[in-house]
Design a protein around this motif. Structure first.
Motif, PDB file in Angstrom:
ATOM      1  N   VAL A  91      -2.425  -5.250 -13.869  1.00 51.55           N
ATOM      2  CA  VAL A  91      -1.382  -4.353 -13.375  1.00 51.55           C
ATOM      3  C   VAL A  91      -1.844  -3.648 -12.109  1.00 51.55           C
ATOM      4  O   VAL A  91      -3.039  -3.487 -11.849  1.00 51.55           O
ATOM      5  CB  VAL A  91      -0.988  -3.309 -14.442  1.00 51.55           C
ATOM      6  N   TRP A  92      -0.859  -3.229 -11.330  1.00 50.67           N
ATOM      7  CA  TRP A  92      -1.069  -2.427 -10.130  1.00 50.67           C
ATOM      8  C   TRP A  92      -0.408  -1.078 -10.371  1.00 50.67           C
ATOM      9  O   TRP A  92       0.703  -1.014 -10.903  1.00 50.67           O
ATOM     10  CB  TRP A  92      -0.464  -3.112  -8.912  1.00 50.67           C
ATOM     11  N   ARG A  93      -1.085  -0.019  -9.987  1.00 49.13           N
ATOM     12  CA  ARG A  93      -0.581   1.323 -10.287  1.00 49.13           C
ATOM     13  C   ARG A  93       0.008   1.976  -9.046  1.00 49.13           C
ATOM     14  O   ARG A  93      -0.629   2.031  -7.993  1.00 49.13           O
ATOM     15  CB  ARG A  93      -1.700   2.208 -10.834  1.00 49.13           C
ATOM     16  N   ALA A  94       1.239   2.451  -9.202  1.00 48.49           N
ATOM     17  CA  ALA A  94       1.875   3.264  -8.161  1.00 48.49           C
ATOM     18  C   ALA A  94       1.940   4.695  -8.670  1.00 48.49           C
ATOM     19  O   ALA A  94       2.237   4.934  -9.848  1.00 48.49           O
ATOM     20  CB  ALA A  94       3.271   2.742  -7.849  1.00 48.49           C
ATOM     21  N   GLU A  95       1.667   5.637  -7.792  1.00 46.95           N
ATOM     22  CA  GLU A  95       1.637   7.052  -8.180  1.00 46.95           C
ATOM     23  C   GLU A  95       2.424   7.870  -7.166  1.00 46.95           C
ATOM     24  O   GLU A  95       2.371   7.617  -5.968  1.00 46.95           O
ATOM     25  CB  GLU A  95       0.192   7.540  -8.250  1.00 46.95           C
ATOM     26  N   THR A  96       3.164   8.845  -7.661  1.00 45.00           N
ATOM     27  CA  THR A  96       3.910   9.723  -6.772  1.00 45.00           C
ATOM     28  C   THR A  96       3.893  11.139  -7.325  1.00 45.00           C
ATOM     29  O   THR A  96       3.797  11.341  -8.539  1.00 45.00           O
ATOM     30  CB  THR A  96       5.368   9.247  -6.601  1.00 45.00           C
ATOM     31  N   HIS A  97       3.989  12.101  -6.417  1.00 40.93           N
ATOM     32  CA  HIS A  97       4.070  13.509  -6.806  1.00 40.93           C
ATOM     33  C   HIS A  97       5.450  14.074  -6.462  1.00 40.93           C
ATOM     34  O   HIS A  97       5.618  15.287  -6.389  1.00 40.93           O
ATOM     35  CB  HIS A  97       2.972  14.308  -6.108  1.00 40.93           C
ATOM     36  N   SER A  98       6.403  13.185  -6.282  1.00 51.27           N
ATOM     37  CA  SER A  98       7.761  13.586  -5.925  1.00 51.27           C
ATOM     38  C   SER A  98       8.530  14.059  -7.159  1.00 51.27           C
ATOM     39  O   SER A  98       8.558  13.381  -8.190  1.00 51.27           O
ATOM     40  CB  SER A  98       8.498  12.407  -5.286  1.00 51.27           C
ATOM     41  N   LEU A 123      -0.831   0.774  -5.436  1.00 54.27           N
ATOM     42  CA  LEU A 123       0.269   0.705  -4.476  1.00 54.27           C
ATOM     43  C   LEU A 123       0.480   2.118  -3.953  1.00 54.27           C
ATOM     44  O   LEU A 123       0.830   3.023  -4.716  1.00 54.27           O
ATOM     45  CB  LEU A 123       1.540   0.178  -5.149  1.00 54.27           C
ATOM     46  N   ARG A 124       0.279   2.312  -2.664  1.00 49.27           N
ATOM     47  CA  ARG A 124       0.270   3.658  -2.091  1.00 49.27           C
ATOM     48  C   ARG A 124       1.378   3.816  -1.052  1.00 49.27           C
ATOM     49  O   ARG A 124       1.804   2.846  -0.419  1.00 49.27           O
ATOM     50  CB  ARG A 124      -1.092   3.953  -1.444  1.00 49.27           C
ATOM     51  N   THR A 125       1.793   5.068  -0.856  1.00 46.51           N
ATOM     52  CA  THR A 125       2.799   5.379   0.164  1.00 46.51           C
ATOM     53  C   THR A 125       2.186   6.164   1.320  1.00 46.51           C
ATOM     54  O   THR A 125       2.905   6.751   2.122  1.00 46.51           O
ATOM     55  CB  THR A 125       3.964   6.178  -0.442  1.00 46.51           C
ATOM     56  N   GLY A 126       0.873   6.173   1.383  1.00 47.97           N
ATOM     57  CA  GLY A 126       0.190   6.861   2.468  1.00 47.97           C
ATOM     58  C   GLY A 126      -1.221   6.340   2.623  1.00 47.97           C
ATOM     59  O   GLY A 126      -1.682   5.495   1.854  1.00 47.97           O
ATOM     60  N   TYR A 127      -1.906   6.838   3.636  1.00 47.07           N
ATOM     61  CA  TYR A 127      -3.277   6.417   3.900  1.00 47.07           C
ATOM     62  C   TYR A 127      -3.995   7.560   4.602  1.00 47.07           C
ATOM     63  O   TYR A 127      -3.381   8.582   4.958  1.00 47.07           O
ATOM     64  CB  TYR A 127      -3.304   5.147   4.756  1.00 47.07           C
ATOM     65  N   THR A 128      -5.281   7.420   4.792  1.00 45.76           N
ATOM     66  CA  THR A 128      -6.051   8.444   5.487  1.00 45.76           C
ATOM     67  C   THR A 128      -6.511   7.913   6.836  1.00 45.76           C
ATOM     68  O   THR A 128      -6.974   6.778   6.954  1.00 45.76           O
ATOM     69  CB  THR A 128      -7.280   8.860   4.663  1.00 45.76           C
ATOM     70  N   ASP A 129      -6.353   8.753   7.842  1.00 44.94           N
ATOM     71  CA  ASP A 129      -6.856   8.465   9.183  1.00 44.94           C
ATOM     72  C   ASP A 129      -8.050   9.391   9.386  1.00 44.94           C
ATOM     73  O   ASP A 129      -7.900  10.542   9.777  1.00 44.94           O
ATOM     74  CB  ASP A 129      -5.761   8.723  10.214  1.00 44.94           C
ATOM     75  N   GLY A 130      -9.236   8.866   9.076  1.00 48.32           N
ATOM     76  CA  GLY A 130     -10.400   9.741   8.989  1.00 48.32           C
ATOM     77  C   GLY A 130     -10.269  10.570   7.726  1.00 48.32           C
ATOM     78  O   GLY A 130     -10.235  10.043   6.625  1.00 48.32           O
ATOM     79  N   ARG A 163       1.492   9.780   6.019  1.00 50.35           N
ATOM     80  CA  ARG A 163       2.539   9.085   5.283  1.00 50.35           C
ATOM     81  C   ARG A 163       2.780   7.720   5.911  1.00 50.35           C
ATOM     82  O   ARG A 163       2.603   7.533   7.109  1.00 50.35           O
ATOM     83  CB  ARG A 163       3.839   9.883   5.304  1.00 50.35           C
ATOM     84  N   SER A 164       3.203   6.791   5.072  1.00 46.57           N
ATOM     85  CA  SER A 164       3.510   5.453   5.568  1.00 46.57           C
ATOM     86  C   SER A 164       4.944   5.103   5.188  1.00 46.57           C
ATOM     87  O   SER A 164       5.374   5.374   4.066  1.00 46.57           O
ATOM     88  CB  SER A 164       2.541   4.424   4.967  1.00 46.57           C
ATOM     89  N   ARG A 165       5.665   4.499   6.112  1.00 48.58           N
ATOM     90  CA  ARG A 165       7.034   4.079   5.799  1.00 48.58           C
ATOM     91  C   ARG A 165       7.035   2.748   5.054  1.00 48.58           C
ATOM     92  O   ARG A 165       8.064   2.306   4.551  1.00 48.58           O
ATOM     93  CB  ARG A 165       7.864   3.954   7.081  1.00 48.58           C
ATOM     94  N   THR A 166       5.861   2.093   5.005  1.00 50.13           N
ATOM     95  CA  THR A 166       5.721   0.826   4.289  1.00 50.13           C
ATOM     96  C   THR A 166       4.613   0.957   3.248  1.00 50.13           C
ATOM     97  O   THR A 166       3.811   1.895   3.278  1.00 50.13           O
ATOM     98  CB  THR A 166       5.379  -0.320   5.253  1.00 50.13           C
ATOM     99  N   TRP A 167       4.566  -0.003   2.349  1.00 53.02           N
ATOM    100  CA  TRP A 167       3.585   0.048   1.268  1.00 53.02           C
ATOM    101  C   TRP A 167       2.167  -0.196   1.778  1.00 53.02           C
ATOM    102  O   TRP A 167       1.936  -1.039   2.645  1.00 53.02           O
ATOM    103  CB  TRP A 167       3.913  -0.988   0.204  1.00 53.02           C
TER     104      TRP A 167
END
Length: 314
Positions: free
Chosen positions: A152-159, A18-25, A30-34
């Motif tokens: 399980v699904w893993r969510a990760e944050t560096h906040s 479960l991510r809060t961002g993605y790569t464009d190239g 950042r993504s405001r949605t999952w």
């Protein structure tokens, strides 16, 4: 008869992230949605059906193994905390060669030395630029109840903020459940802002919210599985919903510590407590029994203390 290798650590299979961002190239966004990703396309297709978005093939940075992902339309996702402790937190530093440092705040686990960032930069080491010091890294495993398969699904944050809040929420839950049973939660991406040094910084924080149950229910003990899977209609106290007596209320109304212990024996007979007394409900009942013992040592309503009368031999 089934058997297990006792020295192996059994764990649920990770189905995806479960991510809060993605790569464009090669550019991180950042993504405001999952954003949900997995090696299995049918998992991601199920996520797109549940939360919207389009499934696409995707290869993570620094990897040659293709995966699938969907940028959903959901800012919040319903999930379940699995039994045990689902949260792992370290201060970490990564490079192209993998993890270089993993520190619990006092000891760097790879080199077995005292915190390297603290030794190099002092107590304000966290104010150093990103990449020069470790980042607070929090990983939480959750189950998605309406997705295919068991795992399980893993969510990760560096906040930094999420690191504090996730630890507080999970530890409170564990204090009530003892790590037993499932707990319904929501994972929500919350926009925040911070003003410091005359500058305003906007950033997202992933919030873990206990979902559909009250603090009384969450802290009374392990939840019944049926309630954890469908907490939407939960309005009554947990003891009533679970179809078991409200042992705490009975113990609080007891006159003596022996009466409280009788309540515990009743719970043990019904299979609602651990016979060894290690579960949260047993500990609460024993604490009430100890409190009754202290009350018994005090004077009665007339101010007199209970005493044993000994007659002298004539």
């Amino acid at each position: 008869m089934g058997a297990r290798i006792l020295t192996l650590q059994r764990q649920a299979r990770e189905l995806g992230r479960l991510r809060t961002g993605y790569t464009d190239g090669k550019r991180p966004m950042r993504s405001r949605t999952w954003v949900i990703s997995s090696h299995a396309e049918h998992y991601v297709e199920a996520a797109a059906k549940a939360w919207g978005g389009t499934v696409e093939s995707w290869t993570p940075l620094n990897s040659k193994i293709p995966q699938f992902r969907v940028i959903t339309e959901a800012e919040s996702i319903d999930a379940l905390l699995p039994p045990g402790d689902p949260l792992s937190q370290y201060n970490e530093m990564w490079s192209g060669g993998g993890c270089q440092r993993r520190c619990n705040g006092e000891t760097e686990q790879i080199s077995r030395q005292a915190c390297l960032c603290l030794a190099q930069f002092g107590e304000d080491w966290h104010q150093q630029p990103k990449g020069r010091v470790c980042s607070a890294t929090s990983r939480i495993n959750v189950m998605l109840p309406d997705m295919p398969d068991l795992g399980v699904w893993r969510a990760e944050t560096h906040s930094f903020y999420a690191a504090n809040e996730w630890g507080g929420t999970v530890d409170m839950v564990l204090s009530g459940t003892g790590g037993q049973g499932l707990v319904p939660v929501s994972l929500r991406i919350e926009p925040r802002q911070r003003v410091a040094g005359g500058q305003t910084k906007k950033f997202p924080v992933v919030v873990v919210e206990v979902r559909g149950i009250t603090p009384r229910q969450a802290l009374t003990g392990p939840l019944p599985t049926a309630l954890a899977l469908d907490p939407a209609g939960a309005e009554q106290p947990l003891a009533l919903e679970a179809g078991r007596p409200d042992y705490i209320a009975e113990a609080e109304g007891a006159l003596t510590s022996d009466d409280v212990r009788d309540v515990w024996r009743k719970a043990a007979k019904n299979g609602d407590v651990d016979p060894k007394g290690t579960d949260p409900l047993s500990k609460k009942l024993m604490a009430l029994a100890a409190l009754k013992d202290e009350e018994d040592k005090g004077p009665d309503e007339d101010g007199a203390y209970e005493a044993e009368v000994i007659e002298e031999a004539s």
